[in-house]
Design a protein around this motif. Structure first.
Motif, PDB file in Angstrom:
ATOM      1  N   MET A   1       0.857  -1.186   0.000  1.00  0.00           N
ATOM      2  CA  MET A   1       0.000   0.000   0.000  1.00  0.00           C
ATOM      3  C   MET A   1       0.892   1.234   0.000  1.00  0.00           C
ATOM      4  N   ARG A   2       0.992   1.884  -1.147  1.00  0.00           N
ATOM      5  CA  ARG A   2       1.828   3.085  -1.272  1.00  0.00           C
ATOM      6  C   ARG A   2       0.954   4.304  -1.010  1.00  0.00           C
ATOM      7  N   ILE A   3       1.273   5.046   0.054  1.00  0.00           N
ATOM      8  CA  ILE A   3       0.488   6.207   0.458  1.00  0.00           C
ATOM      9  C   ILE A   3       1.267   7.469   0.135  1.00  0.00           C
ATOM     10  N   ALA A   4       0.649   8.379  -0.592  1.00  0.00           N
ATOM     11  CA  ALA A   4       1.242   9.676  -0.914  1.00  0.00           C
ATOM     12  C   ALA A   4       0.448  10.757  -0.193  1.00  0.00           C
ATOM     13  N   ILE A   5       1.166  11.639   0.477  1.00  0.00           N
ATOM     14  CA  ILE A   5       0.551  12.762   1.192  1.00  0.00           C
ATOM     15  C   ILE A   5       0.985  14.035   0.493  1.00  0.00           C
ATOM     16  N   ALA A   6       0.031  14.758  -0.061  1.00  0.00           N
ATOM     17  CA  ALA A   6       0.332  16.024  -0.719  1.00  0.00           C
ATOM     18  C   ALA A   6       0.293  17.129   0.320  1.00  0.00           C
ATOM     19  N   GLY A   7       1.460  17.679   0.651  1.00  0.00           N
ATOM     20  CA  GLY A   7       1.520  18.772   1.609  1.00  0.00           C
ATOM     21  C   GLY A   7       2.245  18.388   2.879  1.00  0.00           C
ATOM     22  N   GLY A   8       3.307  19.124   3.193  1.00  0.00           N
ATOM     23  CA  GLY A   8       4.104  18.854   4.389  1.00  0.00           C
ATOM     24  C   GLY A   8       3.878  19.859   5.486  1.00  0.00           C
ATOM     25  N   GLY A   9       2.621  20.269   5.679  1.00  0.00           N
ATOM     26  CA  GLY A   9       2.275  21.109   6.821  1.00  0.00           C
ATOM     27  C   GLY A   9       2.049  20.253   8.045  1.00  0.00           C
ATOM     28  N   LEU A  10       1.434  20.837   9.065  1.00  0.00           N
ATOM     29  CA  LEU A  10       1.247  20.115  10.325  1.00  0.00           C
ATOM     30  C   LEU A  10       0.357  18.894  10.154  1.00  0.00           C
ATOM     31  N   GLY A  11      -0.696  19.001   9.347  1.00  0.00           N
ATOM     32  CA  GLY A  11      -1.578  17.860   9.136  1.00  0.00           C
ATOM     33  C   GLY A  11      -0.901  16.733   8.397  1.00  0.00           C
ATOM     34  N   GLY A  12      -0.234  17.044   7.292  1.00  0.00           N
ATOM     35  CA  GLY A  12       0.431  16.007   6.512  1.00  0.00           C
ATOM     36  C   GLY A  12       1.531  15.318   7.286  1.00  0.00           C
ATOM     37  N   LEU A  13       2.308  16.073   8.043  1.00  0.00           N
ATOM     38  CA  LEU A  13       3.400  15.483   8.814  1.00  0.00           C
ATOM     39  C   LEU A  13       2.877  14.650   9.981  1.00  0.00           C
ATOM     40  N   LEU A  15       0.068  12.988   9.966  1.00  0.00           N
ATOM     41  CA  LEU A  15      -0.384  11.739   9.353  1.00  0.00           C
ATOM     42  C   LEU A  15       0.798  10.807   9.103  1.00  0.00           C
ATOM     43  N   ALA A  16       1.870  11.325   8.511  1.00  0.00           N
ATOM     44  CA  ALA A  16       3.035  10.492   8.226  1.00  0.00           C
ATOM     45  C   ALA A  16       3.629   9.914   9.512  1.00  0.00           C
ATOM     46  N   ARG A  17       3.674  10.709  10.571  1.00  0.00           N
ATOM     47  CA  ARG A  17       4.269  10.259  11.828  1.00  0.00           C
ATOM     48  C   ARG A  17       3.430   9.166  12.488  1.00  0.00           C
ATOM     49  N   VAL A  18       2.111   9.343  12.559  1.00  0.00           N
ATOM     50  CA  VAL A  18       1.274   8.331  13.203  1.00  0.00           C
ATOM     51  C   VAL A  18       1.281   7.045  12.378  1.00  0.00           C
ATOM     52  N   LEU A  19       1.249   7.161  11.062  1.00  0.00           N
ATOM     53  CA  LEU A  19       1.374   5.967  10.216  1.00  0.00           C
ATOM     54  C   LEU A  19       2.703   5.261  10.483  1.00  0.00           C
ATOM     55  N   HIS A  20       3.769   6.031  10.588  1.00  0.00           N
ATOM     56  CA  HIS A  20       5.094   5.450  10.838  1.00  0.00           C
ATOM     57  C   HIS A  20       5.110   4.676  12.154  1.00  0.00           C
ATOM     58  N   ARG A  21       4.442   5.200  13.157  1.00  0.00           N
ATOM     59  CA  ARG A  21       4.380   4.497  14.448  1.00  0.00           C
ATOM     60  C   ARG A  21       3.637   3.168  14.332  1.00  0.00           C
ATOM     61  N   HIS A  22       2.746   3.076  13.347  1.00  0.00           N
ATOM     62  CA  HIS A  22       2.011   1.832  13.113  1.00  0.00           C
ATOM     63  C   HIS A  22       2.724   0.936  12.094  1.00  0.00           C
ATOM     64  N   GLY A  23       3.928   1.309  11.688  1.00  0.00           N
ATOM     65  CA  GLY A  23       4.677   0.498  10.735  1.00  0.00           C
ATOM     66  C   GLY A  23       4.238   0.664   9.301  1.00  0.00           C
ATOM     67  N   ILE A  24       3.566   1.760   8.981  1.00  0.00           N
ATOM     68  CA  ILE A  24       3.085   2.010   7.618  1.00  0.00           C
ATOM     69  C   ILE A  24       3.875   3.170   7.035  1.00  0.00           C
ATOM     70  N   ASP A  25       4.504   2.940   5.893  1.00  0.00           N
ATOM     71  CA  ASP A  25       5.297   3.983   5.244  1.00  0.00           C
ATOM     72  C   ASP A  25       4.405   4.903   4.420  1.00  0.00           C
ATOM     73  N   ALA A  26       4.811   6.142   4.321  1.00  0.00           N
ATOM     74  CA  ALA A  26       4.136   7.118   3.463  1.00  0.00           C
ATOM     75  C   ALA A  26       5.196   8.077   2.949  1.00  0.00           C
ATOM     76  N   VAL A  27       4.879   8.700   1.821  1.00  0.00           N
ATOM     77  CA  VAL A  27       5.755   9.718   1.247  1.00  0.00           C
ATOM     78  C   VAL A  27       5.015  11.045   1.286  1.00  0.00           C
ATOM     79  N   VAL A  28       5.687  12.071   1.794  1.00  0.00           N
ATOM     80  CA  VAL A  28       5.114  13.411   1.859  1.00  0.00           C
ATOM     81  C   VAL A  28       5.745  14.244   0.751  1.00  0.00           C
TER      82      VAL A  28
END
Length: 374
Positions: A1-13, A15-28
């Motif tokens: 599951m490749r997750i792309a997050i458009a936008g590196g503001g507080l919301g996007g970051l 999301l990436a951090r909480v996903l990372h804690r669950h072992g899920i990678d994402a690209v911002v």
């Protein structure tokens, strides 16, 4: 599951951090060239039920406490003569309320918590098109391309992702002007004393002059006007701004005179309060891209909570991400609607002929409560 997050503001970051804690990678994918490419704005008061909750789920509560300034919650409201209408003082050192943190410090906290390759800088998304087998083809300014299975629009007011889900027209809310006063304690001790460690609001008829203490010893000065009172382009020089506040106490207009940056005006807009959409596979929105509201203290908090809730649902149901997205959207719509309504009411109250009386009534119950009450 490749997750792309458009936008590196507080919301996007977040999301990436909480996903990372669950072992899920994402690209911002972030349009800025680096974390220091531009100013991140003033300070935020993080609410326990939203922004602070999101940071706790991101495992960053201790980091937040080390960077936050509880004294920044102090709030002074005065009239054009400088008479104090409300003075809220938090309990010294207490984190039980809504402590302030500089946006730049909070963004750095989130960035430093992510693997170094999570954020791809200089990637301004310009188009997203469906792929025949599912997912999205992403096109970026400069000719770069990528693809993903799930696309999350955390790309703000002018979201490129939003039109994939809903067609909305932004409505003007207010006109604001920002100025900066650097090294205020040394260069302008009188202004430092006037503003204090937190926020100052000078409330007039249909206009507000405000100042906010930042962690680096500077003041962020703001002017808020009704959107239809003056063209934004006429608010680019100090003399024009000082004319707006003619007759106000010189101690207050000194905030404008002392600024050592050029005035930066912009139009503030909002999406309709009832904005929602029918869920579509592989794509969703959070933060301003989903619900752009009047700037009365909820935007960043709700964006971070959006992110934490979306990440939690994706982690809980990795086999069916579309069901996870639908569940997130249903809950988000129900949560945001009353908050957007409240934000619109508060914004209208702040820029009205009776703003001073209305704001005093609004804040007096909170100011009269024990300092430990949230």
């Amino acid at each position: 599951m490749r997750i792309a997050i458009a936008g590196g503001g507080l919301g996007g970051l977040t999301l990436a951090r909480v996903l990372h804690r669950h072992g899920i990678d994402a690209v911002v994918y972030e349009r800025d060239a680096s974390r220091s490419a531009r100013s991140q704005g003033g300070t935020l008061d993080l609410h326990p039920e939203s922004g602070q909750r999101a940071l706790a789920e991101a495992g960053l509560a201790d980091g937040f406490r080390s960077q936050a300034r509880p004294e920044g919650e102090e709030h002074r409201i005065v009239d054009p003569s400088g008479r104090i209408l409300v003075h809220h003082e938090p309990q010294p050192g207490s984190f039980s309320g809504r402590p302030e943190i500089d946006r730049s410090a909070l963004r750095d906290l989130l960035l430093d918590s992510l693997p170094g390759d999570t954020v791809v800088w200089r990637r301004r998304l310009v188009a997203a098109t469906p792929r025949p087998g599912g997912g999205w083809e992403l096109a970026f300014e400069g000719g770069h391309r990528s693809h993903c299975d799930i696309l999350v629009g955390a790309d703000g007011a002018r979201s490129i992702v939003r039109p994939l889900l809903v067609d909305v027209e932004l409505s003007p809310v207010s006109a604001v002007v920002e100025l900066m006063v650097s090294d205020v304690d040394r260069r302008h001790p009188g202004l430092a004393e006037l503003v204090g460690p937190g926020n100052l609001w000078c409330v007039g008829v249909n206009q507000i002059l405000s100042a906010q203490r930042l962690g680096d010893g500077s003041l962020r000065v703001g002017i808020s006007l009704r959107a239809d009172d003056r063209p934004v382009d006429t608010l680019r020089d100090k003399p024009a701004l000082l004319d707006i506040f003619a007759g106000w106490d010189p101690r207050l207009t000194a905030l404008i005179e002392a600024a050592d940056s050029a005035p930066t005006p912009r139009l503030i807009e909002a999406t309709p309060i009832d904005t929602r959409w029918s869920s579509r596979p592989g794509v969703t929105l959070l933060g301003d891209a989903a619900h752009l509201m009047a700037p009365v203290g909820e935007g960043a908090n709700q964006a971070m909570l959006d992110a934490a809730e979306l990440a939690g649902r994706l982690a809980a149901n990795p086999a069916d991400p579309d069901a996870a997205i639908r569940s997130y959207e249903d809950a988000m719509f129900a949560r945001i609607h009353p908050i957007a309504e409240m934000s619109a009411r508060v914004q209208a109250m702040m820029l009205s002929p009776t703003a001073a009386d209305d704001i005093v009534r609004f804040f007096t119950p909170r100011a009269a409560e024990p300092a430990s009450t949230t």
